[in-house]
Motif scaffolding. Structure first.
Motif, mmCIF file in Angstrom:
data_model
loop_
_atom_site.group_PDB
_atom_site.id
_atom_site.type_symbol
_atom_site.label_atom_id
_atom_site.label_comp_id
_atom_site.label_asym_id
_atom_site.label_seq_id
_atom_site.Cartn_x
_atom_site.Cartn_y
_atom_site.Cartn_z
ATOM 1 N N LEU A 107 0.842 -1.192 0.000
ATOM 2 C CA LEU A 107 0.000 0.000 0.000
ATOM 3 C C LEU A 107 0.876 1.240 0.000
ATOM 4 O O LEU A 107 1.846 1.311 0.748
ATOM 5 C CB LEU A 107 -0.913 0.011 1.236
ATOM 6 N N SER A 108 0.538 2.199 -0.852
ATOM 7 C CA SER A 108 1.175 3.509 -0.860
ATOM 8 C C SER A 108 0.071 4.557 -0.822
ATOM 9 O O SER A 108 -0.877 4.488 -1.613
ATOM 10 C CB SER A 108 2.035 3.678 -2.121
ATOM 11 N N GLU A 109 0.176 5.493 0.110
ATOM 12 C CA GLU A 109 -0.891 6.483 0.259
ATOM 13 C C GLU A 109 -0.312 7.818 0.719
ATOM 14 O O GLU A 109 0.770 7.860 1.308
ATOM 15 C CB GLU A 109 -1.928 5.995 1.273
ATOM 16 N N PRO A 110 -1.007 8.912 0.437
ATOM 17 C CA PRO A 110 -0.515 10.229 0.860
ATOM 18 C C PRO A 110 -0.762 10.462 2.340
ATOM 19 O O PRO A 110 -1.480 9.707 3.001
ATOM 20 C CB PRO A 110 -1.346 11.196 0.007
ATOM 21 N N PHE A 111 -0.161 11.512 2.851
ATOM 22 C CA PHE A 111 -0.418 11.964 4.215
ATOM 23 C C PHE A 111 -1.569 12.969 4.219
ATOM 24 O O PHE A 111 -1.841 13.632 3.208
ATOM 25 C CB PHE A 111 0.817 12.636 4.807
ATOM 26 N N VAL A 112 -2.238 13.081 5.361
ATOM 27 C CA VAL A 112 -3.243 14.117 5.566
ATOM 28 C C VAL A 112 -2.940 14.828 6.881
ATOM 29 O O VAL A 112 -2.311 14.255 7.784
ATOM 30 C CB VAL A 112 -4.678 13.548 5.609
ATOM 31 N N ALA A 113 -3.366 16.072 6.964
ATOM 32 C CA ALA A 113 -3.292 16.792 8.233
ATOM 33 C C ALA A 113 -4.519 16.438 9.064
ATOM 34 O O ALA A 113 -5.647 16.402 8.562
ATOM 35 C CB ALA A 113 -3.254 18.291 7.980
ATOM 36 N N VAL A 114 -4.286 16.133 10.342
ATOM 37 C CA VAL A 114 -5.374 15.821 11.277
ATOM 38 C C VAL A 114 -5.543 17.044 12.167
ATOM 39 O O VAL A 114 -4.607 17.454 12.867
ATOM 40 C CB VAL A 114 -5.044 14.575 12.118
ATOM 41 N N LEU A 115 -6.747 17.630 12.153
ATOM 42 C CA LEU A 115 -6.985 18.913 12.818
ATOM 43 C C LEU A 115 -8.235 18.844 13.686
ATOM 44 O O LEU A 115 -9.177 18.105 13.374
ATOM 45 C CB LEU A 115 -7.196 20.019 11.768
ATOM 46 N N PRO A 116 -8.267 19.639 14.764
ATOM 47 C CA PRO A 116 -9.552 19.828 15.450
ATOM 48 C C PRO A 116 -10.546 20.453 14.473
ATOM 49 O O PRO A 116 -10.179 21.324 13.667
ATOM 50 C CB PRO A 116 -9.209 20.775 16.597
ATOM 51 N N ALA A 117 -11.777 20.003 14.508
ATOM 52 C CA ALA A 117 -12.764 20.482 13.533
ATOM 53 C C ALA A 117 -12.951 21.990 13.602
ATOM 54 O O ALA A 117 -13.285 22.628 12.593
ATOM 55 C CB ALA A 117 -14.094 19.766 13.761
ATOM 56 N N ILE A 141 7.589 11.317 9.289
ATOM 57 C CA ILE A 141 6.744 12.475 9.575
ATOM 58 C C ILE A 141 7.585 13.675 9.994
ATOM 59 O O ILE A 141 7.400 14.794 9.497
ATOM 60 C CB ILE A 141 5.706 12.116 10.658
ATOM 61 N N THR A 142 8.512 13.438 10.915
ATOM 62 C CA THR A 142 9.345 14.569 11.357
ATOM 63 C C THR A 142 10.247 15.054 10.223
ATOM 64 O O THR A 142 10.579 16.234 10.153
ATOM 65 C CB THR A 142 10.183 14.170 12.580
ATOM 66 N N GLY A 143 10.632 14.137 9.311
ATOM 67 C CA GLY A 143 11.419 14.553 8.156
ATOM 68 C C GLY A 143 10.635 15.443 7.216
ATOM 69 O O GLY A 143 11.185 16.394 6.635
ATOM 70 N N LEU A 144 9.346 15.160 7.044
ATOM 71 C CA LEU A 144 8.507 16.028 6.219
ATOM 72 C C LEU A 144 8.417 17.424 6.833
ATOM 73 O O LEU A 144 8.469 18.437 6.122
ATOM 74 C CB LEU A 144 7.101 15.425 6.083
ATOM 75 N N CYS A 145 8.284 17.470 8.152
ATOM 76 C CA CYS A 145 8.232 18.771 8.822
ATOM 77 C C CYS A 145 9.557 19.520 8.645
ATOM 78 O O CYS A 145 9.568 20.732 8.376
ATOM 79 C CB CYS A 145 7.921 18.588 10.301
ATOM 80 N N ALA A 146 10.661 18.797 8.791
ATOM 81 C CA ALA A 146 11.967 19.439 8.608
ATOM 82 C C ALA A 146 12.104 19.989 7.193
ATOM 83 O O ALA A 146 12.665 21.079 6.979
ATOM 84 C CB ALA A 146 13.082 18.437 8.907
ATOM 85 N N GLY A 147 11.566 19.248 6.212
ATOM 86 C CA GLY A 147 11.617 19.729 4.836
ATOM 87 C C GLY A 147 10.806 20.991 4.637
ATOM 88 O O GLY A 147 11.078 21.776 3.716
ATOM 89 N N ALA A 148 9.798 21.197 5.499
ATOM 90 C CA ALA A 148 8.983 22.416 5.422
ATOM 91 C C ALA A 148 9.553 23.525 6.287
ATOM 92 O O ALA A 148 8.943 24.594 6.416
ATOM 93 C CB ALA A 148 7.545 22.101 5.844
ATOM 94 N N GLY A 149 10.704 23.262 6.936
ATOM 95 C CA GLY A 149 11.389 24.323 7.651
ATOM 96 C C GLY A 149 11.152 24.375 9.147
ATOM 97 O O GLY A 149 11.459 25.385 9.786
#
Length: 297
Positions: free
Chosen positions: A167-177, A212-220
């Motif tokens: 399985l390969s799938e994208p990430f989503v942001a999980v937020l309070p509604a 996940i933390t690597g994606l955040c690091a890539g966003a600065g």
């Protein structure tokens, strides 16, 4: 007193002759000539120490010793036949037990279909399914406590194990509604820089945590971890309670919780992979059937 060993071919010859009570018919059933059959019976009688048949011009009959031996001989031959059948079933992968570890969130995606397909094709195999996070799965594989794992983000440094992406799938942001970002159609990763994060502990699945933390690091930015939770359902519940935000595989959207919003992440090229994992030295047909089914799906 030492118990004599009774060779199975002699027992077989004895049972057939006891059923036919005729050397010619018994020899024909066994596919042998009469002299070899007579020799088998004579050897068996020598081991027992008593005649098993009364031979007379009018025919043959069982002696009391023969009548006593007959049910035990049938049981022995029946148990052997059952044992051979069971051994063949296990050897061909049609019986036995397959121990499967799985990450809980994958019960939302590939696991049900994989298990259903296996049961339909190999109903004689017992599936022992155990819920566990990624790192415990890898330890259980190495310790031979499970035969195959289904986990997220397989590690790159496990030469004794094999992995196959299912399985390969994208990430989503999980937020309070009620979060302002929930009003957007997509969320840029950088917009989460100042938010507290709810994540799985790194020790439960280092590759996914680092992804996940690597994606955040890539966003600065480096995510500020406010809470940890072992399962994604708990992560979502804590997000819904307003304790932070998270990044999760897109299939986590199937967890229906009030007060939680899921939004696609920009850039949408970031993906997470789930894989089957097994020991490189495992040649079990039970495992081979599962791997073949995973390819077919």
């Amino acid at each position: 007193m030492e118990r004599p060993e009774l060779p199975l071919p002699q027992l077989h010859a004895f049972v057939v002759l006891a059923e036919e009570l005729h050397f010619g018919r018994a020899a024909a059933r066994l596919g042998v000539a009469q002299p070899p059959l007579s020799q088998q019976i004579r050897r068996l009688e020598e081991k027992v120490g008593h005649p098993l048949f009364l031979r007379a011009p009018s025919g043959i009959t069982l002696t009391p010793a023969g009548r006593e031996l007959l049910p035990a001989a049938r049981r022995a031959l029946g148990e052997l036949a059952d044992g051979l059948a069971a051994a063949r079933a296990v050897g061909s992968g049609e019986a036995g037990r397959l121990r499967i570890g799985f990450s809980a969130s994958l019960a939302l995606t590939v696991l049900p279909g994989l298990l259903r397909g296996y049961r339909e094709r190999h109903p004689g195999v017992r599936l022992d399914v155990r819920e566990m996070t990624g790192a415990p799965q890898l330890a259980a594989l190495r310790d031979r406590r499970i035969d195959v794992g289904l986990l997220r983000e397989p590690p790159a440094d496990a030469p004794e194990l094999c992995f196959r992406t299912v399985l390969s799938e994208p990430f989503v942001a999980v937020l309070p509604a009620h979060h302002p970002l929930a009003a957007q159609r997509t969320v840029r990763l950088g917009q989460l820089a100042d938010e507290p994060f709810v994540l799985l502990p790194r020790e439960e699945g280092p590759p996914l945590y680092d992804r996940i933390t690597g994606l955040c690091a890539g966003a600065g930015f480096t995510p500020r971890i406010g809470q940890h939770a072992v399962e994604w359902q708990t992560v979502c519940a804590l997000v819904g309670a307003g304790l932070g935000v998270s990044l999760a595989p897109a299939s986590i959207r199937r967890i229906r919780l009030r007060g939680v919003a899921f939004r696609p992440v920009d850039p949408g090229t970031a993906r997470t992979h789930s894989a089957l994992a097994w020991r490189a030295d495992d040649r079990s047909p039970l495992l081979s059937h599962l791997l073949a089914l995973a390819v077919a799906s």
